[in-house]
Design a protein around this motif. Structure first.
Motif, short mmCIF file in Angstrom:
data_model
loop_
_atom_site.label_atom_id
_atom_site.label_comp_id
_atom_site.label_asym_id
_atom_site.label_seq_id
_atom_site.Cartn_x
_atom_site.Cartn_y
_atom_site.Cartn_z
N ASP A 1 -10.14 18.55 -33.87
CA ASP A 1 -11.24 17.76 -34.42
C ASP A 1 -11.12 16.27 -34.10
O ASP A 1 -11.96 15.47 -34.50
CB ASP A 1 -11.38 17.97 -35.92
CG ASP A 1 -10.16 17.47 -36.70
OD1 ASP A 1 -9.18 17.02 -36.06
OD2 ASP A 1 -10.19 17.54 -37.93
N HIS A 2 -10.06 15.89 -33.38
CA HIS A 2 -9.91 14.51 -32.93
C HIS A 2 -8.87 14.45 -31.82
O HIS A 2 -8.11 15.40 -31.61
CB HIS A 2 -9.49 13.60 -34.09
CG HIS A 2 -8.09 13.85 -34.59
ND1 HIS A 2 -7.81 14.86 -35.50
CD2 HIS A 2 -6.90 13.25 -34.29
CE1 HIS A 2 -6.51 14.86 -35.76
NE2 HIS A 2 -5.93 13.89 -35.04
N CYS A 3 -8.85 13.33 -31.12
CA CYS A 3 -7.79 13.06 -30.15
C CYS A 3 -6.77 12.15 -30.83
O CYS A 3 -7.14 11.18 -31.49
CB CYS A 3 -8.34 12.36 -28.91
SG CYS A 3 -9.48 13.36 -27.93
N SER A 4 -5.53 12.48 -30.67
CA SER A 4 -4.46 11.69 -31.28
C SER A 4 -3.60 11.05 -30.20
O SER A 4 -3.09 11.73 -29.31
CB SER A 4 -3.59 12.60 -32.16
OG SER A 4 -2.51 11.89 -32.70
N PHE A 5 -3.47 9.73 -30.27
CA PHE A 5 -2.62 8.99 -29.34
C PHE A 5 -1.46 8.40 -30.15
O PHE A 5 -1.68 7.63 -31.10
CB PHE A 5 -3.41 7.86 -28.68
CG PHE A 5 -4.54 8.32 -27.82
CD1 PHE A 5 -4.40 8.40 -26.44
CD2 PHE A 5 -5.76 8.70 -28.37
CE1 PHE A 5 -5.43 8.84 -25.63
CE2 PHE A 5 -6.80 9.14 -27.58
CZ PHE A 5 -6.63 9.21 -26.19
N GLY B 1 11.95 2.83 -23.84
CA GLY B 1 12.04 2.76 -25.30
C GLY B 1 10.76 3.13 -26.02
O GLY B 1 10.60 2.81 -27.20
N VAL B 2 9.84 3.82 -25.33
CA VAL B 2 8.57 4.23 -25.95
C VAL B 2 8.26 5.67 -25.56
O VAL B 2 8.35 6.04 -24.38
CB VAL B 2 7.40 3.33 -25.52
CG1 VAL B 2 6.09 3.82 -26.13
CG2 VAL B 2 7.65 1.88 -25.93
N GLN B 3 7.87 6.45 -26.54
CA GLN B 3 7.43 7.82 -26.27
C GLN B 3 5.93 7.91 -26.50
O GLN B 3 5.44 7.46 -27.53
CB GLN B 3 8.16 8.81 -27.17
CG GLN B 3 7.79 10.27 -26.89
CD GLN B 3 8.56 11.23 -27.76
OE1 GLN B 3 8.65 11.06 -28.98
NE2 GLN B 3 9.16 12.24 -27.15
N PHE B 4 5.23 8.49 -25.52
CA PHE B 4 3.78 8.66 -25.62
C PHE B 4 3.46 10.14 -25.78
O PHE B 4 3.91 10.96 -25.00
CB PHE B 4 3.11 8.11 -24.36
CG PHE B 4 1.63 8.40 -24.27
CD1 PHE B 4 0.77 8.06 -25.30
CD2 PHE B 4 1.10 9.02 -23.14
CE1 PHE B 4 -0.59 8.33 -25.23
CE2 PHE B 4 -0.26 9.29 -23.05
CZ PHE B 4 -1.10 8.95 -24.10
N GLN B 5 2.66 10.46 -26.81
CA GLN B 5 2.27 11.85 -27.05
C GLN B 5 0.79 11.92 -27.41
O GLN B 5 0.23 10.98 -27.99
CB GLN B 5 3.08 12.45 -28.20
CG GLN B 5 4.57 12.56 -27.94
CD GLN B 5 5.30 13.09 -29.15
OE1 GLN B 5 5.29 12.49 -30.22
NE2 GLN B 5 5.94 14.24 -28.99
N ARG B 6 0.19 13.05 -27.07
CA ARG B 6 -1.18 13.35 -27.50
C ARG B 6 -1.20 14.76 -28.07
O ARG B 6 -1.60 15.71 -27.39
CB ARG B 6 -2.15 13.22 -26.31
CG ARG B 6 -2.38 11.80 -25.85
CD ARG B 6 -3.33 11.75 -24.68
NE ARG B 6 -2.79 12.49 -23.55
CZ ARG B 6 -3.48 12.83 -22.47
NH1 ARG B 6 -4.76 12.49 -22.38
NH2 ARG B 6 -2.92 13.49 -21.48
N PRO B 7 -0.77 14.92 -29.30
CA PRO B 7 -0.65 16.27 -29.88
C PRO B 7 -1.97 16.96 -30.17
O PRO B 7 -2.02 18.18 -30.26
CB PRO B 7 0.14 16.02 -31.17
CG PRO B 7 -0.12 14.59 -31.50
CD PRO B 7 -0.26 13.88 -30.19
N GLN B 8 -3.05 16.18 -30.33
CA GLN B 8 -4.38 16.77 -30.55
C GLN B 8 -5.37 16.17 -29.55
O GLN B 8 -5.32 14.98 -29.25
CB GLN B 8 -4.89 16.50 -31.97
CG GLN B 8 -4.21 17.29 -33.07
CD GLN B 8 -3.00 16.57 -33.61
OE1 GLN B 8 -2.94 15.36 -33.64
NE2 GLN B 8 -2.02 17.34 -34.04
#
Length: 202
Positions: free
Chosen positions: A190-194, A176-183
């Motif tokens: 310019d950043h890491c996105s969690f 029931g959880v989706q994990f993504q790191r689009p940046q």
């Protein structure tokens, strides 16, 4: 204690891949790099992270020196592959008992921000924190800054992929959880996105 265990494990893996001579060279260089960069350790979390990055940088430079074209594969083995199954075992166990883990994931993330990273060499910007989603931006990363300073940004994708050890186990249809790191900083962003989002939200 933990530092010694991690060092022994890492260099044991390196020894398995490249032999005793190159491993001794890497260990010697590691001590030199650590000493030269001790000023980076401005807080307790960074003391550990500096040991970690210095160890990997030393191995990287020695592998390059001896012209190992598969240096990336070797470092991945030393950092992750040797212990991946053990780490994933505990994550799988945790996910088995907690079928809706977003709340716990958020708690772990917030705890790690303080204990594992600190606020002096990492910046954590929580841009969304609800019952349905948790989104975090990292604009300053010690790992990125350290390897950039030492002309070794080639290593960064390996560090970023360490999150996949547990991230790959999060199955949206099951947990029931989706994990993504689009940046990611390592990809030129310019950043890491969690991003953690509930997929079973109603």
């Amino acid at each position: 204690m933990l530092n010694n265990i991690i060092q022994k494990s890492f260099f044991k893996g390196l020894r398995q891949k490249v032999g005793e001579e190159q491993t001794k060279d890497a260990q010697k260089l590691f001590v030199e790099i650590l000493e030269e960069n001790k000023a980076w350790a401005t807080d307790k979390p960074t003391e550990f992270n500096l040991i970690f990055t210095s160890m990997v940088l030393a191995a990287f430079r020695i592998l390059k020196k001896y012209q190992y074209t598969d240096w990336e594969e070797i470092i991945r083995y030393c950092l992750m592959e040797r212990t991946k199954k053990k780490q994933q075992f505990f994550m799988k166990l945790y996910l088995f008992f907690d079928r809706k883990p977003l709340k716990r994931i958020v708690k772990i993330s917030k705890t790690k921000q303080v204990k594992h990273y600190g606020s002096q060499n990492f910046t954590h910007h929580i841009v969304k924190d609800t019952n349905q989603s948790f989104h975090l931006h990292v604009k300053k990363c010690f790992f990125f800054d350290f390897f950039c300073k030492h002309d070794a940004l080639e290593i960064m994708p390996i560090f970023c992929s360490m999150d996949d050890i547990w991230g790959d186990l999060l199955l949206p249809h099951k947990h029931g959880v989706q994990f993504q790191r689009p940046q990611l900083l390592s990809k030129g962003d310019d950043h890491c996105s969690f991003k953690f989002d509930r997929t079973d939200a109603k």
